[in-house]
Motif scaffolding. Sequence first.
Motif, PDB file in Angstrom:
ATOM      1  N   ALA A 126       0.835  -1.208   0.000  1.00 45.35           N
ATOM      2  CA  ALA A 126       0.000   0.000   0.000  1.00 45.35           C
ATOM      3  C   ALA A 126       0.867   1.254   0.000  1.00 45.35           C
ATOM      4  O   ALA A 126       0.540   2.249  -0.667  1.00 45.35           O
ATOM      5  CB  ALA A 126      -0.926  -0.008   1.208  1.00 45.35           C
ATOM      6  N   THR A 130       1.201   4.235  -3.284  1.00 43.51           N
ATOM      7  CA  THR A 130       0.824   5.619  -2.960  1.00 43.51           C
ATOM      8  C   THR A 130       2.049   6.514  -2.787  1.00 43.51           C
ATOM      9  O   THR A 130       1.961   7.597  -2.217  1.00 43.51           O
ATOM     10  CB  THR A 130      -0.047   5.667  -1.685  1.00 43.51           C
ATOM     11  OG1 THR A 130       0.613   4.975  -0.611  1.00 43.51           O
ATOM     12  CG2 THR A 130      -1.399   5.030  -1.938  1.00 43.51           C
ATOM     13  N   ARG A 132       4.825   6.230  -1.026  1.00 38.57           N
ATOM     14  CA  ARG A 132       5.520   6.325   0.264  1.00 38.57           C
ATOM     15  C   ARG A 132       6.610   5.276   0.411  1.00 38.57           C
ATOM     16  O   ARG A 132       7.274   5.220   1.447  1.00 38.57           O
ATOM     17  CB  ARG A 132       4.510   6.195   1.407  1.00 38.57           C
ATOM     18  CG  ARG A 132       3.511   7.344   1.450  1.00 38.57           C
ATOM     19  CD  ARG A 132       2.463   7.177   2.547  1.00 38.57           C
ATOM     20  NE  ARG A 132       1.490   6.145   2.210  1.00 38.57           N
ATOM     21  CZ  ARG A 132       1.338   5.001   2.866  1.00 38.57           C
ATOM     22  NH1 ARG A 132       2.135   4.716   3.883  1.00 38.57           N
ATOM     23  NH2 ARG A 132       0.409   4.135   2.497  1.00 38.57           N
ATOM     24  N   ASN A 193      -2.534   1.404 -10.299  1.00 37.24           N
ATOM     25  CA  ASN A 193      -1.954   1.377  -8.955  1.00 37.24           C
ATOM     26  C   ASN A 193      -0.533   0.870  -9.120  1.00 37.24           C
ATOM     27  O   ASN A 193      -0.253  -0.329  -8.975  1.00 37.24           O
ATOM     28  CB  ASN A 193      -2.745   0.434  -8.040  1.00 37.24           C
ATOM     29  CG  ASN A 193      -4.043   1.035  -7.552  1.00 37.24           C
ATOM     30  OD1 ASN A 193      -4.402   2.148  -7.918  1.00 37.24           O
ATOM     31  ND2 ASN A 193      -4.760   0.303  -6.722  1.00 37.24           N
ATOM     32  N   THR A 217      -0.696   5.958  -9.633  1.00 34.41           N
ATOM     33  CA  THR A 217      -1.046   6.339  -8.256  1.00 34.41           C
ATOM     34  C   THR A 217       0.192   6.542  -7.393  1.00 34.41           C
ATOM     35  O   THR A 217       0.127   7.253  -6.392  1.00 34.41           O
ATOM     36  CB  THR A 217      -1.951   5.277  -7.613  1.00 34.41           C
ATOM     37  OG1 THR A 217      -1.219   4.047  -7.467  1.00 34.41           O
ATOM     38  CG2 THR A 217      -3.207   5.051  -8.429  1.00 34.41           C
ATOM     39  N   HIS A 218       1.306   5.937  -7.776  1.00 33.34           N
ATOM     40  CA  HIS A 218       2.548   6.151  -7.039  1.00 33.34           C
ATOM     41  C   HIS A 218       2.918   7.634  -7.025  1.00 33.34           C
ATOM     42  O   HIS A 218       3.535   8.114  -6.064  1.00 33.34           O
ATOM     43  CB  HIS A 218       3.683   5.344  -7.682  1.00 33.34           C
ATOM     44  CG  HIS A 218       5.016   5.519  -7.013  1.00 33.34           C
ATOM     45  ND1 HIS A 218       5.391   4.820  -5.891  1.00 33.34           N
ATOM     46  CD2 HIS A 218       6.071   6.324  -7.326  1.00 33.34           C
ATOM     47  CE1 HIS A 218       6.605   5.194  -5.523  1.00 33.34           C
ATOM     48  NE2 HIS A 218       7.045   6.098  -6.387  1.00 33.34           N
ATOM     49  N   GLY A 221      -0.337   9.707  -4.617  1.00 29.60           N
ATOM     50  CA  GLY A 221      -0.552   9.576  -3.188  1.00 29.60           C
ATOM     51  C   GLY A 221      -1.860   8.920  -2.795  1.00 29.60           C
ATOM     52  O   GLY A 221      -2.132   8.749  -1.607  1.00 29.60           O
ATOM     53  N   ARG A 222      -2.679   8.539  -3.758  1.00 29.63           N
ATOM     54  CA  ARG A 222      -3.936   7.837  -3.494  1.00 29.63           C
ATOM     55  C   ARG A 222      -4.061   6.713  -4.524  1.00 29.63           C
ATOM     56  O   ARG A 222      -3.657   6.874  -5.673  1.00 29.63           O
ATOM     57  CB  ARG A 222      -5.148   8.759  -3.603  1.00 29.63           C
ATOM     58  CG  ARG A 222      -5.215   9.833  -2.525  1.00 29.63           C
ATOM     59  CD  ARG A 222      -5.535   9.214  -1.159  1.00 29.63           C
ATOM     60  NE  ARG A 222      -5.787  10.258  -0.165  1.00 29.63           N
ATOM     61  CZ  ARG A 222      -4.845  10.870   0.552  1.00 29.63           C
ATOM     62  NH1 ARG A 222      -3.561  10.552   0.337  1.00 29.63           N
ATOM     63  NH2 ARG A 222      -5.153  11.791   1.436  1.00 29.63           N
ATOM     64  N   ALA A 223      -4.628   5.597  -4.108  1.00 24.09           N
ATOM     65  CA  ALA A 223      -4.732   4.444  -4.993  1.00 24.09           C
ATOM     66  C   ALA A 223      -6.184   4.016  -5.166  1.00 24.09           C
ATOM     67  O   ALA A 223      -7.023   4.243  -4.295  1.00 24.09           O
ATOM     68  CB  ALA A 223      -3.914   3.275  -4.433  1.00 24.09           C
ATOM     69  N   ALA A 229      -8.554   8.948  -5.440  1.00 25.09           N
ATOM     70  CA  ALA A 229      -7.712   8.543  -6.570  1.00 25.09           C
ATOM     71  C   ALA A 229      -8.395   8.881  -7.887  1.00 25.09           C
ATOM     72  O   ALA A 229      -7.744   9.368  -8.830  1.00 25.09           O
ATOM     73  CB  ALA A 229      -7.419   7.041  -6.497  1.00 25.09           C
TER      74      ALA A 229
END
Length: 281
Positions: A126, A130, A132, A193, A217-218, A221-223, A229
């Motif tokens: 996850a 996103t 992180r 994603n 999405t990377h 920040g939202r998937a 997203a």
Amino acid sequence: MGQMEAERIDQIPVGQRVTLRRRLPDGAAGDVVGTVVAHDPEGVTLHTMRRGEVRVAYAEVVVHRVVRPVPWRIGAFLRRAGVAVLDLDGVLRTFDTSGELARVESELGLDVGAVIELAFALPEAAAMVTGRSTHAHWMAAVRARLLADAHAEEAVERLIAVWREDRGTPMGATVALVDSLVAAGTPTFVFTNGTDRVPEELEHMGLGRLVPMLINTHDMGRAKPAPQAFALAHAEVERRVGRVVDRAQVHFTDDRPGNVEAAREFGWQGRVFTPPAPGQW
């Protein structure tokens, strides 16, 4: 049916699906539906779903009809789009076409697909999609989890190496569909994603032309399937096409029903991806 009809049947190409009615020895008629696999001077052989190969003499044929393939629903759906948006994995590319990952899973005593399920259940997955974390950190977490589960280190290292090397294999029909959409002038995007490796993976597969269409999405920040997203993706679509886009103009396909349902709730038109049947594309 006369000789003229028999000659026409003889011209139907191998691979074409047909339905025909033939005269049986007792005078009754029976139907046969199948795919032409061979011709001989006196008849045609069809491959049928229930009876395997069935040979029908031309002299027995009462009437025949070529069965035209049903158009690929996903293709028709996206060709009607004001803006076309496609998922990447399972739609434009697939993985482990050599079966090597499945073989290593078997060596580890795992069912096929078990490592993928484990890997995406890790918190690092996850975080990666996103922005992180990274693909490398995710692979390290997968390796650590498998070793913690007491799997043999040599097999684990081989599995991780196979996974890292597999950038995916293009799904030819969908890639061709995207190319046709672009050629027709339809704004087209790939919404995934994804990881930090996606642009490099596309280049490696010979699909570098998809990189400018990428919404990853990377980077957002939202998937999927989070509503945010889809909101961010829609804003990016509008930015790139340089105009306001009505949500209903966007046609989206994804192999995950949950993502399609989330897209519909956002206001996009969505359809679960299914590959074309033989002869549809």
